[in-house]
Design a protein around this motif. Structure first.
Motif, PDB file in Angstrom:
ATOM      1  N   VAL A 144      83.663   8.186  24.340  1.00 61.75           N
ATOM      2  CA  VAL A 144      83.144   9.098  25.358  1.00 61.75           C
ATOM      3  C   VAL A 144      83.440   8.577  26.761  1.00 61.75           C
ATOM      4  N   SER A 145      83.386   7.257  26.957  1.00 64.91           N
ATOM      5  CA  SER A 145      83.608   6.699  28.291  1.00 64.91           C
ATOM      6  C   SER A 145      85.065   6.350  28.569  1.00 64.91           C
ATOM      7  N   LEU A 146      85.843   6.041  27.521  1.00 61.20           N
ATOM      8  CA  LEU A 146      87.223   5.609  27.730  1.00 61.20           C
ATOM      9  C   LEU A 146      88.240   6.710  27.498  1.00 61.20           C
ATOM     10  N   LEU A 147      87.945   7.653  26.611  1.00 59.15           N
ATOM     11  CA  LEU A 147      88.906   8.714  26.271  1.00 59.15           C
ATOM     12  C   LEU A 147      88.475  10.046  26.870  1.00 59.15           C
ATOM     13  N   VAL A 148      88.051  10.003  28.116  1.00 55.99           N
ATOM     14  CA  VAL A 148      87.593  11.224  28.772  1.00 55.99           C
ATOM     15  C   VAL A 148      88.763  12.144  29.082  1.00 55.99           C
ATOM     16  N   SER A 149      89.824  11.573  29.614  1.00 55.93           N
ATOM     17  CA  SER A 149      91.004  12.350  29.998  1.00 55.93           C
ATOM     18  C   SER A 149      92.207  11.433  29.952  1.00 55.93           C
ATOM     19  N   ALA A 150      93.387  12.010  30.074  1.00 50.72           N
ATOM     20  CA  ALA A 150      94.612  11.215  29.993  1.00 50.72           C
ATOM     21  C   ALA A 150      94.689  10.192  31.115  1.00 50.72           C
ATOM     22  N   ASP A 151      94.350  10.611  32.345  1.00 51.76           N
ATOM     23  CA  ASP A 151      94.413   9.668  33.463  1.00 51.76           C
ATOM     24  C   ASP A 151      93.362   8.573  33.317  1.00 51.76           C
ATOM     25  N   ALA A 152      92.198   8.909  32.752  1.00 50.83           N
ATOM     26  CA  ALA A 152      91.170   7.892  32.528  1.00 50.83           C
ATOM     27  C   ALA A 152      91.646   6.863  31.503  1.00 50.83           C
ATOM     28  N   VAL A 153      92.311   7.321  30.447  1.00 50.76           N
ATOM     29  CA  VAL A 153      92.845   6.401  29.443  1.00 50.76           C
ATOM     30  C   VAL A 153      93.837   5.441  30.091  1.00 50.76           C
ATOM     31  N   MET A 154      94.726   5.972  30.909  1.00 56.87           N
ATOM     32  CA  MET A 154      95.737   5.128  31.544  1.00 56.87           C
ATOM     33  C   MET A 154      95.092   4.088  32.460  1.00 56.87           C
ATOM     34  N   LEU A 155      94.147   4.510  33.284  1.00 55.05           N
ATOM     35  CA  LEU A 155      93.520   3.576  34.224  1.00 55.05           C
ATOM     36  C   LEU A 155      92.679   2.530  33.496  1.00 55.05           C
ATOM     37  N   HIS A 156      91.960   2.949  32.461  1.00 56.00           N
ATOM     38  CA  HIS A 156      91.184   1.972  31.690  1.00 56.00           C
ATOM     39  C   HIS A 156      92.108   1.009  30.940  1.00 56.00           C
ATOM     40  N   LEU A 157      93.250   1.507  30.506  1.00 53.54           N
ATOM     41  CA  LEU A 157      94.224   0.636  29.863  1.00 53.54           C
ATOM     42  C   LEU A 157      94.782  -0.373  30.865  1.00 53.54           C
ATOM     43  N   SER A 232      98.709   6.217  43.435  1.00 53.29           N
ATOM     44  CA  SER A 232      97.871   6.517  44.603  1.00 53.29           C
ATOM     45  C   SER A 232      98.484   7.620  45.448  1.00 53.29           C
ATOM     46  N   ALA A 233      99.804   7.599  45.562  1.00 52.79           N
ATOM     47  CA  ALA A 233     100.470   8.645  46.338  1.00 52.79           C
ATOM     48  C   ALA A 233     100.406  10.001  45.638  1.00 52.79           C
ATOM     49  N   GLU A 234     100.292   9.970  44.301  1.00 51.47           N
ATOM     50  CA  GLU A 234     100.272  11.209  43.524  1.00 51.47           C
ATOM     51  C   GLU A 234      98.884  11.546  42.990  1.00 51.47           C
ATOM     52  N   LYS A 235      97.859  10.811  43.436  1.00 49.50           N
ATOM     53  CA  LYS A 235      96.549  10.952  42.809  1.00 49.50           C
ATOM     54  C   LYS A 235      95.926  12.323  43.015  1.00 49.50           C
ATOM     55  N   ALA A 236      96.288  13.005  44.068  1.00 47.42           N
ATOM     56  CA  ALA A 236      95.686  14.313  44.316  1.00 47.42           C
ATOM     57  C   ALA A 236      95.962  15.281  43.174  1.00 47.42           C
ATOM     58  N   GLN A 244      89.473   8.415  40.635  1.00 49.03           N
ATOM     59  CA  GLN A 244      90.236   7.837  41.734  1.00 49.03           C
ATOM     60  C   GLN A 244      89.681   6.502  42.236  1.00 49.03           C
ATOM     61  N   PRO A 245      88.350   6.270  42.222  1.00 51.71           N
ATOM     62  CA  PRO A 245      87.856   4.936  42.628  1.00 51.71           C
ATOM     63  C   PRO A 245      88.385   3.797  41.755  1.00 51.71           C
ATOM     64  N   LEU A 246      88.748   4.110  40.492  1.00 45.72           N
ATOM     65  CA  LEU A 246      89.311   3.072  39.631  1.00 45.72           C
ATOM     66  C   LEU A 246      90.610   2.518  40.191  1.00 45.72           C
ATOM     67  N   ILE A 247      91.374   3.380  40.876  1.00 42.06           N
ATOM     68  CA  ILE A 247      92.651   2.935  41.427  1.00 42.06           C
ATOM     69  C   ILE A 247      92.418   1.866  42.482  1.00 42.06           C
ATOM     70  N   LYS A 248      91.466   2.082  43.382  1.00 44.48           N
ATOM     71  CA  LYS A 248      91.176   1.098  44.420  1.00 44.48           C
ATOM     72  C   LYS A 248      90.713  -0.227  43.817  1.00 44.48           C
ATOM     73  N   THR A 249      89.865  -0.137  42.782  1.00 45.98           N
ATOM     74  CA  THR A 249      89.404  -1.370  42.127  1.00 45.98           C
ATOM     75  C   THR A 249      90.571  -2.121  41.493  1.00 45.98           C
ATOM     76  N   LEU A 250      91.459  -1.380  40.835  1.00 41.36           N
ATOM     77  CA  LEU A 250      92.610  -2.015  40.199  1.00 41.36           C
ATOM     78  C   LEU A 250      93.526  -2.652  41.231  1.00 41.36           C
ATOM     79  N   VAL A 251      93.732  -1.980  42.350  1.00 43.53           N
ATOM     80  CA  VAL A 251      94.600  -2.532  43.400  1.00 43.53           C
ATOM     81  C   VAL A 251      94.036  -3.852  43.909  1.00 43.53           C
TER      82      VAL A 251
END
Length: 347
Positions: A144-157, A232-236, A244-251
Motif C-alpha cells: 500500500v505504501s510502496l506500490l502506490v503508483s509507477a513513479d512512487a515505485v521508482m522513487l522508493h526503489l 526533476s525537470a520532468e516532474k510536473a 515530488q518531495p521524495l526527489i528533493k530528499t533523494l538529491v
C-alpha cells in the motif's frame, strides 16, 4: 525473466514469468489466443514490470502491451547523456550504471534502464543488485505504501539503492580503518620481516578493493544524480505531486554520499601513500645495511689485496707475526667505519 507487480484489493500480486502463468492454466487449444489477449491485459494492469535478462519474446510482449520501445542491451551501454536520459511521448527512459556483487566479492557495474509511463514502471536489467531483492521483499510486505503508483515505485526503489550504497560506503570505511590500524601498527612494532610484509601486502590489497568499490559507487551516484536532475525537470508531468518531495530528499542523500565517497577516496590515497612510504623506509634501511657492509669491507679487502700480491721484495712476508698482524689490521679497519657511522647517527 519477466516479473509483474500488481496491487489488487490492497494486496501485492507478484507473478514471475507472467506469460506462462496465464497460459498454463488454460487448455492447450486456448493458450495461443490467451497469450495474445490476456497477457497484454495483465501487463497493462501491472504497476511494476521487472525484466531480468529478458528474452526477445518478453521484450516484444511488454512493448506490445505498453506501446513503448524497450532499449536493447547494446543501446543501454551508450554513454552519451542523450541516449541514457530522454522522453518519448509520455514515457521517460532513464539509464545508469549500478554497482552489484559487493557481498560476493565479484563486484562490477551493470546498466539498468527505468522506463516510466503514467501507469507502469519497467526496469530492464542484466544483473541483480541487492537493492532490487531487498525492495522486492519490502514491496510484498508494504504494497500500500510502496506500490502506490509507477513513479512512487521508482522513487522508493531509488531510496533503496541509496540506502544500499550508504551501507557499502560504511563497510568500506570500516575496512579502511582496519587497514590503517594494521599499516601503522606494522610500522611501529618489531614484527618479523615476513609477518610485516604480509600485513603490508594485505593492506595494499584492501586499499585496491576499496578504491575499486568507491569508484564504482561514485559512478552509480553520478548516474543517480543525473537521473534525479532529469526527473526533476520532468516532474510536473512524470511525478505525482505527493511524490515530488521524495526527489528533493533523494538529491540531498545522493549529494551527501558523493561527498562521503570523495572523502573515502582521499583517505584511501593517503593510506596508499603511507603504505608505500613504509615500504620505501624499509627498503632504504635494507639498502643502508648493504651500503654500510660494503664500506666496512672495503679497507679489509684493500689490505688483503695488497698482501695477496706476489712480489719478491715485500718485507712483511718475512715477519714472524705478519699474518696475525694483517688479520688484526683488517678487523680494525672493518670496525672503524661502523663505529664512525654509529657516532654520526647513521646507523
Amino acid at each position: 525473466m519477466l516479473t509483474t507487480w500488481t496491487v489488487e484489493d490492497g494486496r501485492c500480486r507478484v507473478r514471475e514469468g507472467a506469460m506462462s502463468d496465464i497460459t498454463d492454466a488454460l487448455p492447450n487449444e486456448a493458450r495461443e489466443a490467451a497469450a495474445a489477449v490476456a497477457a497484454p491485459e495483465a501487463l497493462r494492469r501491472a504497476i511494476w514490470i521487472d525484466l531480468l535478462n529478458p528474452t526477445p519474446a518478453e521484450e516484444k510482449a511488454v512493448q506490445a502491451a505498453l506501446r513503448v520501445e524497450i532499449p536493447t542491451r547494446e543501446e543501454m551501454q551508450e554513454i552519451e547523456s542523450s541516449s541514457r536520459l530522454y522522453r518519448e511521448d509520455d514515457a521517460l527512459f532513464l539509464t545508469a550504471n549500478f554497482l552489484y556483487g559487493v557481498d560476493s566479492g565479484e563486484y562490477s557495474s551493470t546498466a539498468i534502464t527505468f522506463v516510466l509511463t503514467n501507469t507502469t514502471l519497467v526496469t530492464v536489467r542484466y544483473a541483480s543488485p541487492k537493492a532490487f531483492t531487498v525492495f522486492s521483499a519490502r514491496a510484498q510486505r508494504q504494497p500500500v505504501s510502496l506500490l502506490v503508483s509507477a513513479d512512487a515505485v521508482m522513487l522508493h526503489l531509488f531510496e533503496q539503492i541509496v540506502d544500499r550504497l550508504a551501507d557499502i560506503l560504511e563497510r568500506v570505511g570500516a575496512d579502511m580503518d582496519r587497514a590503517s590500524q594494521r599499516t601503522f601498527r606494522a610500522a611501529r612494532t618489531n614484527l618479523k620481516a615476513n609477518r610485516r610484509d604480509d600485513q603490508l601486502k594485505e593492506t595494499l590489497i584492501t586499499l585496491g578493493q576499496v578504491g575499486e568499490v568507491t569508484t564504482r559507487t561514485s559512478e552509480t551516484l553520478l548516474g543517480l544524480n543525473r537521473i534525479l536532475a532529469f526527473v526533476s525537470a520532468e516532474k510536473a508531468s512524470a511525478v505525482r505531486k505527493e511524490n515530488q518531495p521524495l526527489i528533493k530528499t533523494l538529491v540531498r542523500d545522493v549529494r551527501s554520499l558523493v561527498d562521503h565517497a570523495n572523502f573515502l577516496n582521499s583517505k584511501a590515497q593517503f593510506l596508499l601513500d603511507a603504505v608505500l612510504g613504509v615500504i620505501n623506509v624499509e627498503q632504504n634501511a635494507i639498502i643502508k645495511t648493504f651500503t654500510v657492509a660494503s664500506v666496512a669491507l672495503m679497507p679489509p679487502t684493500l689490505i688483503a689485496s695488497i698482501y695477496g700480491m706476489n712480489y719478491e721484495n715485500m718485507p712483511e712476508l718475512k715477519w714472524e707475526y705478519g699474518y696475525p698482524l694483517a688479520i688484526a689490521l683488517m678487523i680494525g679497519s672493518a670496525i672503524l667505519p661502523v663505529w664512525y657511522f654509529r657516532r654520526k647517527g647513521w646507523l
